[in-house]
Write an enzyme that holds these catalytic residues in place. Structure first.
Site, PDB file in Angstrom:
ATOM      1  CG  ASP A 134      -1.944  -7.243   0.347  1.00 20.18           C
ATOM      2  OD1 ASP A 134      -2.404  -6.645  -0.637  1.00 20.18           O
ATOM      3  OD2 ASP A 134      -2.522  -7.300   1.446  1.00 20.18           O
TER       4      ASP A 134
ATOM      5  CD  GLU B  79      -4.436  -9.544   3.666  1.00 21.57           C
ATOM      6  OE1 GLU B  79      -3.516  -9.183   4.422  1.00 21.57           O
ATOM      7  OE2 GLU B  79      -5.174  -8.738   3.047  1.00 21.57           O
TER       8      GLU B  79
ATOM      9  CG  ASP C  58       3.048  -4.962   7.053  1.00 21.09           C
ATOM     10  OD1 ASP C  58       2.962  -6.047   6.454  1.00 21.09           O
ATOM     11  OD2 ASP C  58       2.104  -4.463   7.677  1.00 21.09           O
TER      12      ASP C  58
ATOM     13  CG  ASP D 175       2.371  -8.472   9.444  1.00 21.69           C
ATOM     14  OD1 ASP D 175       3.196  -8.459   8.527  1.00 21.69           O
ATOM     15  OD2 ASP D 175       1.167  -8.213   9.285  1.00 21.69           O
TER      16      ASP D 175
ATOM     17  CG  HIS E 203      -0.207 -11.932   6.256  1.00 21.59           C
ATOM     18  ND1 HIS E 203      -1.511 -11.565   5.990  1.00 21.59           N
ATOM     19  CD2 HIS E 203       0.326 -10.900   6.965  1.00 21.59           C
ATOM     20  CE1 HIS E 203      -1.754 -10.369   6.511  1.00 21.59           C
ATOM     21  NE2 HIS E 203      -0.646  -9.952   7.094  1.00 21.59           N
TER      22      HIS E 203
ATOM     23  CG  MET F 272      -8.648  -4.172  -2.852  1.00 20.98           C
ATOM     24  SD  MET F 272      -8.391  -3.577  -1.140  1.00 20.98           S
ATOM     25  CE  MET F 272      -6.643  -3.831  -0.939  1.00 20.98           C
TER      26      MET F 272
ATOM     27  CG  ASP G 215      -0.686  -4.485   3.427  1.00 24.45           C
ATOM     28  OD1 ASP G 215      -0.445  -3.495   4.148  1.00 24.45           O
ATOM     29  OD2 ASP G 215      -1.470  -5.388   3.762  1.00 24.45           O
TER      30      ASP G 215
ATOM     31  CG  HIS H 123      -8.686  -1.013   5.916  1.00 23.78           C
ATOM     32  ND1 HIS H 123      -7.357  -0.673   5.795  1.00 23.78           N
ATOM     33  CD2 HIS H 123      -8.725  -2.356   6.113  1.00 23.78           C
ATOM     34  CE1 HIS H 123      -6.618  -1.763   5.904  1.00 23.78           C
ATOM     35  NE2 HIS H 123      -7.417  -2.794   6.094  1.00 23.78           N
TER      36      HIS H 123
ATOM     37  CE  LYS I 287      -0.335 -11.049  10.630  1.00 21.62           C
ATOM     38  NZ  LYS I 287      -0.522  -9.683  11.180  1.00 21.62           N
TER      39      LYS I 287
ATOM     40  CG  ASP J  53      -7.642   2.893   5.945  1.00 27.17           C
ATOM     41  OD1 ASP J  53      -7.425   2.765   7.164  1.00 27.17           O
ATOM     42  OD2 ASP J  53      -7.344   2.025   5.096  1.00 27.17           O
TER      43      ASP J  53
ATOM     44  CD  GLU K 220       0.490  -8.699   4.126  1.00 25.56           C
ATOM     45  OE1 GLU K 220       1.281  -8.391   5.039  1.00 25.56           O
ATOM     46  OE2 GLU K 220      -0.685  -8.322   4.093  1.00 25.56           O
TER      47      GLU K 220
END
Length: 400
Positions: free
Chosen positions: A259, A195, A271, A269, A234, A102, A301, A68, A197, A71, A231
């Site tokens: 993802d 994306e 992950d 979520d 998600h 990406m 991810d 991002h 969710k 980030d 993802e």
């Protein structure tokens, strides 16, 4: 097999699970950099700077690093600070031997996006969200990214009293159209990956599944420029079969990115490390991606358990890649298994005289309408799916 030969065989097998650049394994800065904070507890790990994350990814054999905007570059950085940070990060990636395939934008963390970004009621918030995304596109392009992911984590509601849902869709369409025009004007040649969710952090998110976005994309001004980024977690949060959504996206020519992680259906979520919770569903996903020769990033991810230190974070990242490669090998074994292939051939074979039902024609339709189907004879054909599934389990458990 002697102990020596067994050790040699295991060593050779383990070597086949080492990641290589051609596998295109990538991780986000936010994945290895996750500090283990959750709604009930503060961080348990120190902040790992982006340049250090790049170095670690190179050390463990990853191919790429994604990010991002914030980030890497703090949200209030000056232009001079931004340029210095980017310059040093590019050098760190070069030294680590990794690429940036990406980029994406954070339109969910800062409180200004509490009511959404592109779909917010406040026009000033919508304008700021566009500005922030354009600058994130500039950043990604400077780093060499060719995919730009858009996740609308705040594009939703807790109460539908706040806006009509169709107005939100119109606002989202306008924003994506704007980004596509900027992409053309700047010559970035991005492919946008949307994306989905179902919920979290909002009570309900407008674009809840990959299927929602596949219906939305044809309404855009430049649908050829826009695809999806499904993802695992998600889709599985909503109890859906993730591989089916991926297959639909692939068949539509819209699987621009993916993802990979894992998830217990119906929970928040999580992950989780790829393949750690649902190895069977992960197997079918890997098999599909390899069977169709998907050539994009295999992006993880996910993040390590909150109990881990940074050695554990490395274990987590290595585990994601290793599991994918193990399942890739299992998929090749499944495809080469003579008994499995014989069953597949048997269940797909047509009885003599069965009318062909490919492309429509007047003559073919006349033949189809005049054919007398023997339903009892059709029912005599076995569909040994129990056996087929058990053979799959045997392969996954290493006894076949």
């Amino acid at each position: 097999m002697t102990a020596k030969k067994k050790d040699e065989s295991m060593s050779k097998s383990n070597g086949s699970y080492e990641p290589k650049p051609e596998h295109k394994f990538s991780f986000g800065l936010w994945t290895l950099g996750n500090r283990g904070r959750d709604p009930f507890g503060d961080a348990v790990r120190r902040t790992m700077p982006p340049n250090e994350i790049a170095s670690v990814l190179g050390e463990i054999g990853a191919w790429g690093v994604n990010l991002h905007d914030n980030d890497l570059v703090p949200i209030d950085a000056t232009p001079a600070e931004r340029d210095r940070i980017v310059r040093e990060f590019k050098k760190a990636c070069q030294q680590a031997g990794i690429v940036v395939p990406m980029a994406t934008v954070s339109l969910f963390f800062h409180p200004v996006f509490r009511d959404g970004a592109f779909t917010a009621n406040d026009p000033e918030v919508r304008a700021y969200a566009l500005q922030k995304t354009l600058r994130a596109m500039d950043l990604g392009a400077e780093l060499g990214a060719k995919i730009f992911v858009l996740w609308g984590g705040r594009e939703g509601v807790e109460t539908d009293a706040c806006r009509r849902a169709d107005e939100a869709v119109k606002r989202l369409r306008g924003a994506v159209n704007y980004l596509c025009e900027y992409n053309i004007a700047r010559g970035y040649k991005y492919r946008f990956a949307l994306e989905a969710k179902p919920n979290e952090p909002r009570g309900d998110i407008y674009m809840a599944t990959t299927g929602h976005y596949l219906g939305f994309i044809p309404t855009l001004d430049h649908p050829e420029m826009v695809g999806v980024n499904p993802e695992v977690a998600h889709e599985q949060m909503a109890g859906l079969n993730f591989m089916h959504g991926v297959a639909q996206a692939w068949e539509a020519g819209k699987l621009f990115h993916i993802d990979l992680n894992d998830q217990a259906p119906g929970r928040y979520d999580q992950d989780l490390r790829f393949g750690s919770n649902n190895p069977k569903s992960a197997f079918w996903l890997v098999k599909f991606l390899e069977d169709v020769a998907y050539d994009g990033s295999r992006h993880f991810d996910a993040h390590a358990y909150r109990t881990e230190d940074y050695d554990g974070v490395k274990d987590f990242a290595r585990g994601c890649m290793r599991t994918y490669l193990i399942l890739k090998e299992k998929a090749a074994r499944w495809n080469a298994d003579a008994e499995i292939q014989a069953i597949l051939k048997e269940i797909s074979a047509a009885r003599p005289g069965t009318p062909k039902t490919g492309k429509y024609s007047a003559k073919g339709t006349e033949t189809l309408l005049s054919h007398a189907f023997d339903k009892d004879a059709i029912m005599e054909k076995r569909l040994p799916y129990e056996k087929l599934d058990q053979l799959t389990i045997d392969i996954l458990l290493g006894v076949r």
